[in-house]
Design an enzyme around this catalytic site. Sequence first.
Site, short mmCIF file in Angstrom:
data_model
loop_
_atom_site.label_atom_id
_atom_site.label_comp_id
_atom_site.label_asym_id
_atom_site.label_seq_id
_atom_site.Cartn_x
_atom_site.Cartn_y
_atom_site.Cartn_z
N CYS A 338 78.47 0.82 -41.60
CA CYS A 338 79.05 1.96 -42.11
C CYS A 338 79.60 2.69 -41.15
O CYS A 338 80.69 2.44 -40.87
CB CYS A 338 77.75 2.62 -42.79
SG CYS A 338 78.03 3.97 -43.89
N HIS A 441 74.58 -1.21 -46.27
CA HIS A 441 73.21 -1.06 -45.56
C HIS A 441 72.01 -2.03 -46.22
O HIS A 441 72.33 -2.61 -47.33
CB HIS A 441 72.71 0.30 -45.69
CG HIS A 441 73.42 1.31 -44.87
ND1 HIS A 441 73.51 1.55 -43.74
CD2 HIS A 441 74.39 2.28 -45.50
CE1 HIS A 441 74.29 2.48 -43.43
NE2 HIS A 441 74.94 3.18 -44.57
#
Length: 483
Positions: A338, A441
């Site tokens: 991310c 994630h």
Amino acid sequence: MKRTRTLIVWGCSSGAGKSFVATALCRWAARRGLRVAPFKAQNMSNNARVVPLADGGCGEIGAAQYFQALAAGVAPMVDMNPVLLKPEADTASQVVLQGRVARELSRMPWRERSPALAAAARESFERLAAQHDLIVVEGAGSPAEINLAPQDYVNLHTARWAREIGPTQALLVADIDRGGAFAHLHGTWALLPDDLRPLLQGFVFNKFRGDASLLAPGPAQLQALTGVPLRAVLPMQRDHGLPEEDGLYATEAQGSGLRIAIVAGPHISNLDEFHPLSRLPGVELVWARSAGALRGADWVVLPGSKQVRGDLRWLRALGLEAALHAHVQAGRPLLGICGGLQMLGRSLHDPEGVDGQPYADEPGLGLLPLRTHYRAPKRLLAGTVRFGAPQGPWAALAGVQAQGYEIRCGHTQSEVPAVLHGADGQAIGWQQGAVLGLYAHGLFEDTAVLRALFGQRVPTLHQAFEQLADLIEVQPGLCQLLG
């Protein structure tokens, strides 16, 4: 409205073990056939999970309530954590209200925005209460912060809402390993509002080590002073299987196996997703805040960040940029997740200040041929992600499907083909040499990923929940209170 029972878990301080105890109680109640749901009116954390919204789309809640819902055997939903504050700086937080970012509330001072947050939290609590037999409420910090009492809807107002709906009891948890637990319990009891003190029906010592007989005559003396019995003495659980709600993990695997260094910037987010790595035999997990901590690392991970530009400048100031380049030049794997992926690219652009202060261009680390532009709204998505054909040190992930989630505002353009696609088919991962960047994630929580990369697995969350519930079973004082 139906008469729903509420059990509140307060703590003498942050880190006393409220989340741990609330999770154990959720699983214990669910094992007895109760329809139980967790609730925390407000959470302050950059560890968040993606859950469905009732009107479609996805929202965010704190990771602790997400796991408590799984322990309770119910689907996580935004009503379980209606207010999530995600720190962006020492004096500023992004407000997520019932799953969605509330930009106007984020700009308001804390006391001025509290009435609106409290009203939304009460709506969520009442919706949950209408659908369940028992609500396990986790407090925040301490219920005895007398300077904040008029605005304390997380501890005090929630207790009053619960009392209007049905039978309500509270436990107070102290971390006895820190010392001063008897004073913490008595002082908190003494500072509770007069109308809520009668709800307190039990004290809990958490993280106890040693001979329990040495506690006497303290519990009896404390009960004589307060009228509240000691309901449980919970032993120290160093490897209970739950991710920490916040903070880096104090326990790290030791040995001469694979050394994984995670760059721990000041705005690190979603660090709970690395918890399974700390439980892998033969893996040494290091939280790196200096170039020296990266020396000798087999892998380096750049994790998510709530302020990417700030963490990028932080690592440059500490000399970590040169260390990362040296690591890659040696052919060793580097993984960005991310915000970490965004740092790995060539440039960052945030003219609207979505990630903090507005800026036109910020050079990235230049380790992936990517350019990232920030814009609202935030992308929230959970589901199955699919790897294509990564090469080199990441070749073991070829063809792997796993469960993951996305929480981001950055939109990235790449000059190389994607090696990972998200639940909606969008490209969310790219590789160049030993460098891999992913927007997904939670992949280290997936058994397929652990088997592919490490050839092993860790105990499941289900096993962890059962072990927590077993702790409650051997505490007769708690079982008596809970019926």
